[in-house]
Design a protein around this motif. Structure first.
Motif, short mmCIF file in Angstrom:
data_model
loop_
_atom_site.label_atom_id
_atom_site.label_comp_id
_atom_site.label_asym_id
_atom_site.label_seq_id
_atom_site.Cartn_x
_atom_site.Cartn_y
_atom_site.Cartn_z
N PHE A 301 56.22 19.87 -3.13
CA PHE A 301 55.66 21.01 -3.87
C PHE A 301 55.54 22.23 -2.96
O PHE A 301 55.78 23.36 -3.39
CB PHE A 301 54.30 20.63 -4.45
CG PHE A 301 53.80 21.61 -5.47
CD1 PHE A 301 54.20 21.51 -6.79
CD2 PHE A 301 52.92 22.63 -5.12
CE1 PHE A 301 53.74 22.43 -7.75
CE2 PHE A 301 52.46 23.53 -6.06
CZ PHE A 301 52.87 23.44 -7.38
N THR A 305 57.55 25.83 -3.53
CA THR A 305 56.76 27.07 -3.70
C THR A 305 56.71 27.91 -2.44
O THR A 305 56.12 28.99 -2.45
CB THR A 305 55.33 26.72 -4.13
OG1 THR A 305 54.74 25.82 -3.16
CG2 THR A 305 55.31 26.08 -5.50
N ALA A 351 59.32 22.75 -9.94
CA ALA A 351 57.93 22.66 -9.50
C ALA A 351 57.02 22.26 -10.66
O ALA A 351 56.09 21.46 -10.49
CB ALA A 351 57.48 23.99 -8.90
#
Length: 498
Positions: A301, A305, A351
């Protein structure tokens, strides 16, 4: 009473070059103090009287021999055994010294005729030298009296009690408003790097700049960022203690700065965080996905991001807006504490799919909005700072066991010339930035580089431009993050449909 240390010889002391105060044995309390200015060495006698630590200067290492220092230390120790402050003996010696000087003046007064033809034995010259020595001795006595009187006016408090009172003061002044872990972080820093060098029960007013210098210099060459934080904490703490009459050295900041001067010249550079080559990112994400642990999901993650460790580890479900593909990072979890700046990350379809997978796989009863997305198995707390490092080491061990190359940065070498192990920060952020500017993939002309900087939550460098330019480049950022998510998860079958 201090313990008697290993006895050091004249050559041992002469060859010492580290700043600080060190016990030299022979007599309990006898030490050598080495300053950073010209490496000056002074014999001192450290003792404790009426629950107050103090010291007496015996003499310069180059002016008196070690036997004289030992004899003086025995006399001071004898005073302690009789229940007297050794400084009384020091004052008596000064008084005797001045009496001897007066008698010397009288004896030299009538010898002018004898020395009239001997320029090197001029009585007036000798008298001037003797009076100069006497004047310096008087100044030392006055300084000692002033320091003793000042220390007597200070409130008696241990360094441990003072530090915790100072931390409570900072908390009351809302110094940790935007950093909820600030109190515990500073408390741990003090415990690990001050109390391991200075006894917590030591009276604060008796601690000198050299003692704090020893605390900082121990980590200065290894941990650049931590040593700077510790240095600033000590400076601010002593300022606060002086204002509250717990400390009396108004020149402390200047003294500590002088002591730290030689260390600043060889301060370790933080350097770059080792990162993975962007060509290896799809394979690395696949390895993380197959690992299946919560820390591995957190790492994926953070890569998708391009987020910092603290922000992603402390992510809660209420920060996510999966319907609109947004992640709103609160101020306390961001590195920068500037209020008016962009803290919203646009989530790629990959995501969002990963977040839904985590909710389904790790939260059987449904996720609470206040709970951490990536929480530990043993409790409801977020992952620790060491979670990513442990994960990478385990992955590298598995890679080596299979005969494959470990995940290292070949362009970032350690002191031995070996590639350094990758970090979360470097892999999630530096690799993303390098990928976005890759000529090989044509990304430099494909993506708006200002949008890339906003994806990394970097503020505009020009303050005037930032004041006038309020654009958030939402469409461009969405384009960049979607392409990045698709590239990272290209080897995972579960994400091909996204």
């Amino acid at each position: 009473m201090p313990k008697i240390a290993t006895e050091l010889s004249y050559l041992d002391i002469k060859n010492m070059d580290k700043c600080g105060t060190f016990a030299i044995g022979y007599v309990s309390g006898l030490s050598i103090r080495i300053s950073s200015v010209g490496a000056r060495k002074t014999y001192v006698f450290r003792y404790k009287f009426d629950n107050k630590e103090s010291y007496i200067k015996i003499g310069n290492f180059h002016h008196i021999d070690i036997k004289t220092a030992i004899d003086d230390a025995y006399k001071y120790q004898d005073c302690l055994d009789k229940g007297l402050d050794p400084k009384i003996l020091q004052k008596v010696n000064h008084a005797r010294f001045r009496t001897d000087i007066l008698s010397m003046e009288q004896s030299l007064h009538g010898q002018e005729l004898y020395f009239s033809n001997r320029s090197n034995r001029n009585p007036q010259y000798q008298l001037d030298q003797v009076r100069s020595i006497a004047s310096n001795a008087d100044d030392d006595v006055v300084k000692a009296k002033n320091k003793e009187s000042n220390s007597n006016t200070c409130k008696i408090i241990t360094i441990e009690a003072a530090v915790y009172e100072y931390l409570d003061y900072l908390e009351a002044m809302q110094a940790f408003e935007n950093n909820r872990r600030g109190y515990s972080e500073r408390k741990g820093m003090v415990k690990n790097h001050i109390f391991n060098k200075i006894d917590p029960s030591t009276i604060l007013s008796s601690i000198e700049a050299t003692d704090f210098n020893n605390c900082i210099s121990a980590i200065w060459s290894k941990h650049a960022s931590l040593s700077s934080k510790l240095y600033n904490f000590i400076i601010n703490f002593i300022d606060w203690a002086t204002a509250n009459n717990y400390y009396d050295d108004l020149m402390f900041k200047s003294h500590l700065k002088t002591l730290m001067a030689p260390y600043r010249k060889r301060k370790a550079s933080s350097g770059h965080n080792p990162c993975l080559d962007f060509k290896q990112i799809p394979y690395f994400v696949k390895v993380l996905w197959e690992n299946g642990s919560i820390s591995a999901m957190c790492f994926i993650f953070s890569i998708l991001t391009a987020a910092r460790s603290q922000a992603v580890r402390m992510l809660t479900w209420k920060q996510l807006d999966l319907d609109n593909c947004l992640w709103h990072i609160p101020l306390e979890n961001d590195k920068s504490k500037v209020k008016d700046r962009i803290r919203t990350i646009i989530l790629s379809p990959q995501a969002v799919a990963l977040a839904k997978h985590i909710n389904k796989s790790f939260f059987a009863d449904g996720a609470d909005s206040d709970s951490f997305v990536f929480k530990q198995k043993t409790n409801k707390n977020c992952l620790s700072d060491n979670a990513f490092r442990s994960l990478i080491l385990n992955l590298n061990k598995a890679q080596t066991g299979k005969g494959l190359e470990p995940f290292v940065d070949k362009n970032c070498l350690d002191e031995a010339g070996r590639p350094r192990v990758i970090t979360q920060h470097g892999t999630a952020r530096s690799t993303f930035k390098t990928w976005s500017k890759s000529d090989e993939l044509g990304n430099l002309s494909k993506f708006n580089q200002e949008a890339v900087e906003i994806c990394l939550l970097h503020s505009r460098n020009d303050p005037l431009r930032g004041a006038y330019d309020r654009s958030t480049l939402v469409m461009e950022r969405n384009k960049v993050m979607s392409a990045w998510g698709k590239y990272c998860c290209s080897l995972i079958p579960e994400f091909k449909f996204v």
